[in-house]
Design a protein around this motif. Structure first.
Motif, PDB file in Angstrom:
ATOM      1  N   SER A 206       0.859  -1.104  -0.030  1.00 41.83           N
ATOM      2  CA  SER A 206       0.026  -0.039   0.059  1.00 41.83           C
ATOM      3  C   SER A 206       0.811   1.275   0.116  1.00 41.83           C
ATOM      4  O   SER A 206       0.665   2.187  -0.764  1.00 41.83           O
ATOM      5  CB  SER A 206      -0.851  -0.115   1.204  1.00 41.83           C
ATOM      6  OG  SER A 206      -1.625   1.050   1.449  1.00 41.83           O
ATOM      7  N   SER A 209       2.361   1.640  -3.579  1.00 40.54           N
ATOM      8  CA  SER A 209       1.429   1.924  -4.224  1.00 40.54           C
ATOM      9  C   SER A 209       1.154   3.642  -4.619  1.00 40.54           C
ATOM     10  O   SER A 209       1.137   4.385  -5.494  1.00 40.54           O
ATOM     11  CB  SER A 209       0.226   1.162  -4.292  1.00 40.54           C
ATOM     12  OG  SER A 209       0.380  -0.237  -4.606  1.00 40.54           O
ATOM     13  N   ASP A 210       1.093   4.078  -3.067  1.00 41.30           N
ATOM     14  CA  ASP A 210       0.871   5.516  -2.955  1.00 41.30           C
ATOM     15  C   ASP A 210       2.048   6.181  -3.649  1.00 41.30           C
ATOM     16  O   ASP A 210       1.651   7.258  -4.051  1.00 41.30           O
ATOM     17  CB  ASP A 210       0.600   5.833  -1.383  1.00 41.30           C
ATOM     18  CG  ASP A 210      -0.630   5.148  -1.054  1.00 41.30           C
ATOM     19  OD1 ASP A 210      -1.659   4.962  -1.629  1.00 41.30           O
ATOM     20  OD2 ASP A 210      -0.798   4.963   0.265  1.00 41.30           O
ATOM     21  N   CYS A 211       3.293   5.838  -3.113  1.00 39.36           N
ATOM     22  CA  CYS A 211       4.313   6.612  -3.525  1.00 39.36           C
ATOM     23  C   CYS A 211       4.328   6.754  -5.257  1.00 39.36           C
ATOM     24  O   CYS A 211       4.637   7.682  -5.775  1.00 39.36           O
ATOM     25  CB  CYS A 211       5.584   5.770  -3.059  1.00 39.36           C
ATOM     26  SG  CYS A 211       7.156   6.214  -3.746  1.00 39.36           S
ATOM     27  N   SER A 214       1.791   8.841  -6.482  1.00 38.89           N
ATOM     28  CA  SER A 214       2.232  10.283  -6.385  1.00 38.89           C
ATOM     29  C   SER A 214       3.011  10.882  -7.589  1.00 38.89           C
ATOM     30  O   SER A 214       3.061  12.095  -7.836  1.00 38.89           O
ATOM     31  CB  SER A 214       2.702  10.630  -4.846  1.00 38.89           C
ATOM     32  OG  SER A 214       4.008   9.805  -4.759  1.00 38.89           O
TER      33      SER A 214
END
Length: 397
Positions: A206, A209-211, A214
């Motif tokens: 998670s 994935s966020d990195c 962005s």
């Protein structure tokens, strides 16, 4: 003299007559006066610390010298509080930025002339300005890396999850990509993510994935991922690699060869494991107490030893075992004296010849294992390079 004191004196010294109160010697006035006078104290000689340069002071003849007014203070003034008091009372108009600016202006005036010095004066040096510029430069370098990865289209990742000294779980991300501008494969540090809660495979995936979301990077373009052998990384279903294969079916996963070599070196017989455990207990007994550490350091100084302290063992530091055992072997005599003074049961092992032979053997073998660990680290190291290094070390041993 009281009756009880007279009786005690007579019982201890039967052949000596007891001195009466009238016969007791009376101290002279000069003796009383001399005993009451305080003894003169020797002046303490302070040493200059390099951190005093931050206050704007250098030193001359063991005394602090102000770089603004060139005044030489006394040796007793060589303390942060007194140095700051000098700046506050005599140089209130100067701030740290102003001091740096004046030095830069004088240097440029001497080297390049008045025109260059005037340009230097226009540079803002406030805390907010410097902080913002550092952040802007960091963001610009990061954006340049992202653009190069996107242009490369395909890239590889190396992940390492660990805990720092503040107990924060961190995920370090390194990437390998093709730099088309320089036409070569590059390795760069991509990001460091803090795992707020758990360190499971789902949490790591998670955060990753966020990195990528962005930065607008596609996880499907990842063709290889290298991790350690922990369950949260390589688990068949909940592991990070399994979740990465769901978004990038063609991805290849590898186990870090340095980590694998470290795991192989941890397996040893019960006999040698007992020696290692005892060695770690000895180090912990001394290092866990600041008093014991200071006493051992004083003992090493008196004996003229090459070292003053032991090294602390840590499982996450792969090179620590070889180094702590080597240091322990070099300070065997000092440790025997120290443990004997403490009546510690661990001293019996250091007096045993067979145990010492095993300790020296472990120190030597772990030093040999540290050599490939160091050679495997660094940039531009491929799987073929690592394999040849390990095979060569096996033949050497």
């Amino acid at each position: 003299m009281s009756k009880q004191k007279k009786l005690d004196f007579f019982l201890k010294n039967p052949n000596t007559s007891v001195i009466t109160t009238a016969e007791e010697p009376t101290p002279s006035t000069s003796d009383v006066t001399s005993s009451l006078e305080p003894k003169p104290k020797k002046p303490k000689i302070r040493k200059f610390d390099p951190s005093y340069l931050g206050f704007g002071f250098t030193y001359k003849d063991d005394c602090p010298q102000c770089v603004i007014c060139s005044e030489i203070l006394t040796n007793s003034s060589m303390a942060p509080a007194k140095l700051l008091r000098h700046l506050e009372t005599k140089h209130q108009q100067y701030k740290k930025e102003d001091l740096i600016m004046s030095c830069m202006v004088d240097a440029n005036l001497t080297l390049f002339g008045d025109k260059s010095a005037k340009k230097i004066k226009t540079i803002p040096l406030s805390n907010d300005t410097v902080s913002n510029r550092i952040t802007m430069m960091s963001d610009d370098v990061h954006q340049q890396l992202i653009r190069k990865i996107k242009r490369s289209k395909l890239y590889a990742l190396q992940l390492d999850e660990s805990t720092d000294i503040t107990d924060k779980a961190l995920l370090l991300i390194y990437t390998r990509y093709v730099d088309w501008d320089e036409k070569e494969i590059k390795e760069k540090f991509l990001n460091c993510l803090e795992l707020k809660k758990h360190t499971t495979g789902a949490e790591i995936f998670s955060a990753l994935s966020d990195c990528f979301l962005s930065t607008d990077l596609k996880m499907s373009d990842c063709i290889s991922i290298c991790t350690d052998g922990a369950a949260n990384m390589t688990g068949r279903h909940p592991g990070l690699v399994a979740k990465m294969k769901q978004v990038a079916p063609n991805i290849q996963s590898t186990h870090c060869m340095i980590h694998r070599e470290m795991l192989a070196s941890k397996r040893m017989s019960a006999e040698f494991n007992q020696v290692l455990t005892t060695a770690v207990k000895t180090v912990n007994f001394i290092k866990s107490s600041s008093l014991n550490s200071r006493l051992l350091a004083m003992l090493c100084d008196e004996m003229g030893s090459a070292h003053r302290t032991l090294l602390l063992h840590a499982e996450v530091r792969w090179l620590s075992r070889g180094r702590i055992l080597k240091r322990l072997c070099e300070l065997r005599e000092e440790i025997i004296i120290f443990l004997s003074s403490k009546n510690c049961d661990l001293v019996q092992y250091f007096k045993d010849i067979d145990w010492n032979m095993k300790l020296c053997y472990l120190a030597d073998i772990f030093q040999l294992l540290n050599e490939p660990n160091l050679s495997l680290q660094g940039t531009q190291k491929t799987m073929f390079h690592s394999y040849s290094k390990i095979e060569g070390q096996k033949k050497k041993i």
